[in-house]
Design a protein around this motif. Structure first.
Motif, PDB file in Angstrom:
ATOM      1  N   ARG A 195       1.070  -1.454  -0.023  1.00 30.18           N
ATOM      2  CA  ARG A 195       0.090  -0.254   0.039  1.00 30.18           C
ATOM      3  C   ARG A 195       0.780   1.622  -0.068  1.00 30.18           C
ATOM      4  O   ARG A 195       0.404   2.020  -1.095  1.00 30.18           O
ATOM      5  N   ALA A 243       2.398   2.013  -3.795  1.00 30.22           N
ATOM      6  CA  ALA A 243       0.961   2.417  -4.669  1.00 30.22           C
ATOM      7  C   ALA A 243       0.784   3.398  -4.077  1.00 30.22           C
ATOM      8  O   ALA A 243       0.165   4.806  -5.178  1.00 30.22           O
ATOM      9  N   ASN A 244       1.126   4.388  -2.732  1.00 30.12           N
ATOM     10  CA  ASN A 244       0.862   5.503  -2.646  1.00 30.12           C
ATOM     11  C   ASN A 244       1.581   6.484  -3.630  1.00 30.12           C
ATOM     12  O   ASN A 244       1.571   7.530  -3.986  1.00 30.12           O
ATOM     13  N   ARG A 259       3.546   5.958  -5.961  1.00 29.02           N
ATOM     14  CA  ARG A 259       3.665   5.938  -7.021  1.00 29.02           C
ATOM     15  C   ARG A 259       1.587   6.969  -8.520  1.00 29.02           C
ATOM     16  O   ARG A 259       1.491   7.915  -9.051  1.00 29.02           O
ATOM     17  N   ALA A 260       0.946   6.973  -7.045  1.00 26.51           N
ATOM     18  CA  ALA A 260      -0.580   7.487  -7.110  1.00 26.51           C
ATOM     19  C   ALA A 260      -0.081   9.350  -6.718  1.00 26.51           C
ATOM     20  O   ALA A 260      -0.412  10.119  -7.575  1.00 26.51           O
ATOM     21  N   GLY A 278       1.657  10.729  -9.933  1.00 20.64           N
ATOM     22  CA  GLY A 278       0.895  10.476 -11.149  1.00 20.64           C
ATOM     23  C   GLY A 278       0.284  11.841 -10.941  1.00 20.64           C
ATOM     24  O   GLY A 278      -0.035  12.250 -12.368  1.00 20.64           O
ATOM     25  N   HIS A 279      -0.317  11.885  -9.755  1.00 22.78           N
ATOM     26  CA  HIS A 279      -0.701  13.764  -9.770  1.00 22.78           C
ATOM     27  C   HIS A 279       0.549  14.563 -10.783  1.00 22.78           C
ATOM     28  O   HIS A 279      -0.096  15.476 -11.041  1.00 22.78           O
ATOM     29  N   ALA A 296      -2.884   9.920  -1.134  1.00 24.70           N
ATOM     30  CA  ALA A 296      -2.195  10.433  -2.447  1.00 24.70           C
ATOM     31  C   ALA A 296      -3.139  11.597  -2.965  1.00 24.70           C
ATOM     32  O   ALA A 296      -3.805  12.191  -3.538  1.00 24.70           O
TER      33      ALA A 296
END
Length: 243
Positions: free
Chosen positions: A22, A25-26, A28-29, A32-33, A221
């Motif tokens: 988790r 994943a956060n 990488r999110a 993405g922003h 994120a």
């Protein structure tokens, strides 16, 4: 409004890393922003440990103008020791942005997470425990503790206490809970001062649930987390232009 630029700088968003997926994943999110709101940067993700890719490996592959942006809340061990050591090993000439710190936008996100979990700003019976990871550096813990004042501003809460989830720094979460109860709090909530869920927040949740304490979500994120990262990077660029 920020002026658009051609892609000339690589931004290496560098997180602590965790065995819990988790956390990565956060990160990488949030990357993405950053790619959506700042396309002038080539955004890459790296980690200090546990997760991949490791910062050392990313730096070996990076060329040109590069800024390492620590996705870290406090200026503690990873920011002050690990990341500089990895950069030195890589032999890459680059700049490092400051950590996120106790930015007012992050405190705003923390308040939003509490509201989403059911907190009312006008509840005089509510006590809030802000839980951070804690550091061996007393100065870092003292800086984290400054979150309490802006978070409680404008509320009628019984109080806000900042506690630490790791052994050593004081107060511990149970100690902070008792302090709030002594101040008249009959309802308690925990606000994790963490960017993402992981093993430490799971331990805090395991304490909170049987004690009947509601726990909010970590910062996550959120767009304001990405905005804070971007401002730290822009500070580096501004300092270079002024030099």
């Amino acid at each position: 409004m920020r002026a658009a630029r051609l892609v000339t700088t690589t931004l290496v968003l560098t997180a602590h890393g965790s065995r819990d997926p988790r956390s990565a994943a956060n990160t990488r999110a949030i990357a993405g922003h950053l790619r959506r709101v700042a396309p002038e940067y080539a955004v890459r993700v790296a980690f200090c440990e546990h997760s991949t890719p490791n910062l050392r490996d990313v730096l070996r592959e990076t060329t040109g103008d590069t800024i390492v942006a620590p996705l870290l809340l406090a200026s503690a061990y990873h920011a002050r020791v690990d990341i500089p050591a990895m950069i030195a090993e890589s032999g890459v000439d680059l700049r490092v942005a400051p950590t996120l710190g106790e930015d007012s936008r992050l405190v705003q996100v923390l308040g939003e997470r509490l509201t989403s979990a059911g907190a009312s700003r006008f509840d005089p019976e509510l006590g809030v425990v802000v839980v951070a990871v804690g550091s061996s550096r007393a100065a870092a813990n003292a800086q984290t503790a400054t979150i309490a004042a802006p978070l409680s501003r404008g509320t009628r809460w019984a109080g806000v206490e900042v506690a630490f989830a790791t052994e050593g720094p004081q107060p511990s979460v149970p100690e902070a809970v008792e302090r709030l109860r002594a101040r008249g709090a009959t309802k308690l909530m925990i606000a994790p001062w963490f960017l993402a869920h992981g093993r430490i927040t799971d331990r805090v949740a395991a304490y909170a649930a049987p004690a009947g304490i509601t726990m909010a979500q970590p910062l996550g994120a959120h767009r304001l987390v990405a905005a804070t990262v971007l401002d730290r990077v822009e500070d580096v660029l501004t300092a270079r232009a002024a030099a």
